[in-house]
Design an enzyme around this catalytic site. Structure first.
Site, short mmCIF file in Angstrom:
data_model
loop_
_atom_site.label_atom_id
_atom_site.label_comp_id
_atom_site.label_asym_id
_atom_site.label_seq_id
_atom_site.Cartn_x
_atom_site.Cartn_y
_atom_site.Cartn_z
N ASP A 154 0.86 -1.18 0.00
CA ASP A 154 0.00 0.00 0.00
C ASP A 154 0.90 1.23 0.00
O ASP A 154 1.76 1.39 0.87
CB ASP A 154 -0.90 0.02 1.24
CG ASP A 154 -2.01 -1.03 1.16
OD1 ASP A 154 -2.08 -1.74 0.13
OD2 ASP A 154 -2.78 -1.14 2.12
N ASP A 208 -15.20 -2.76 -1.40
CA ASP A 208 -14.80 -2.50 -0.02
C ASP A 208 -16.05 -2.18 0.77
O ASP A 208 -16.83 -1.30 0.38
CB ASP A 208 -13.83 -1.33 0.04
CG ASP A 208 -12.66 -1.51 -0.91
OD1 ASP A 208 -12.17 -2.64 -1.04
OD2 ASP A 208 -12.24 -0.51 -1.54
#
Length: 249
Positions: free
Chosen positions: A8, A129
């Site tokens: 990330d 998500d």
């Protein structure tokens, strides 16, 4: 069954967040390219990359870091975060990405996802998500009224290569993957599903080998790898051995 190590990116560095909150970022490596190379050397065969700044801003921000990652590893790389147009999809694929993950745009403009799948067969994944069972967008900063399965079913037959399902409430806090919700999603659609959010220990790796999880394409691991809670060699050996040997542990 694939175990995807995660990189990330925030401000050009390799970080992990808790519940997707940028203020909680822990820096694990100042050199994402070196981290990508390290994951390859550990035996991983794919790499999952998210441009966190891009997800919040709606455009790619960490392009230089992603480019360096692509040069550093021979492994196929899937990228999400801030990719919202067909031109951006095409540009990233031309730069060598194996798969593009479309998240916010899958909610805002599902037709664009279908167009991308048609233009780039096998190269488009959808990132779903969810918080409290509802889909979140714009880097998880906004909630929608869509349910996870409701959104996933919009793309049946469109040619989506995979759905990456993240339970935000578990992401980055080592709470264990939400197996019930993930497997429910996998059983509701024909599109392969990748589990994300909360993978915490070797127990989760063993869980991946169980019969009801065999519909999954794999799972993503971030903090558990960085913190040493999962030994890469052990995890990959379990997945290669299959369910019978995993159950015998």
């Amino acid at each position: 069954m694939i175990l995807f190590p995660a990189i990330d990116l925030k401000d050009g560095k390799c970080v992990r967040l808790k519940h997707g909150d940028m203020a909680t970022a822990t820096i694990y490596n100042d050199d994402p390219a070196a981290q990508a190379w390290a994951f390859e050397q550990q035996g991983f065969e794919w790499l999952h990359v998210v441009d966190l700044n891009g997800a919040f801003k709606g455009q790619s921000v960490n392009s230089a870091a992603v480019g360096a990652i692509l040069k550093a590893t021979k492994n196929p790389v899937q990228l999400g975060g801030g990719i919202r147009t067909l031109a951006q999809v095409e540009d990233w694929l031309d730069r060598g990405l194996a798969r593009i993950i479309l998240g916010t745009v899958a909610v805002r403009d599902p037709d664009l996802v279908r167009q991308a799948c048609k233009a780039f067969p096998g190269k488009i994944a959808v990132g779903i998500d969810a918080k409290g069972g509802k889909v979140a967008v714009e880097g998880w900063a906004e909630a929608s009224s869509l349910g996870v399965i409701e959104l996933a079913r919009k793309f049946e037959g469109a040619g989506v290569a995979a759905i990456i399902y993240t339970d935000i409430d578990r992401d980055g806090v080592l709470a264990g993957i939400n197996w019930d919700a993930t497997i429910d999603l996998a059983e509701a659609v024909s599109i392969p599903v990748i589990a994300s959010g909360g993978l915490a220990s070797i127990a989760d790796i063993v869980r991946m080998t169980m019969p009801d999880a065999q519909k999954l394409e794999g799972a993503i691991s971030g903090r558990a790898l960085y913190d040493g809670r999962i030994d890469p060699a052990e995890a990959l050996a379990i997945l290669a051995a299959g369910p019978e040997k995993a159950r015998a542990r």
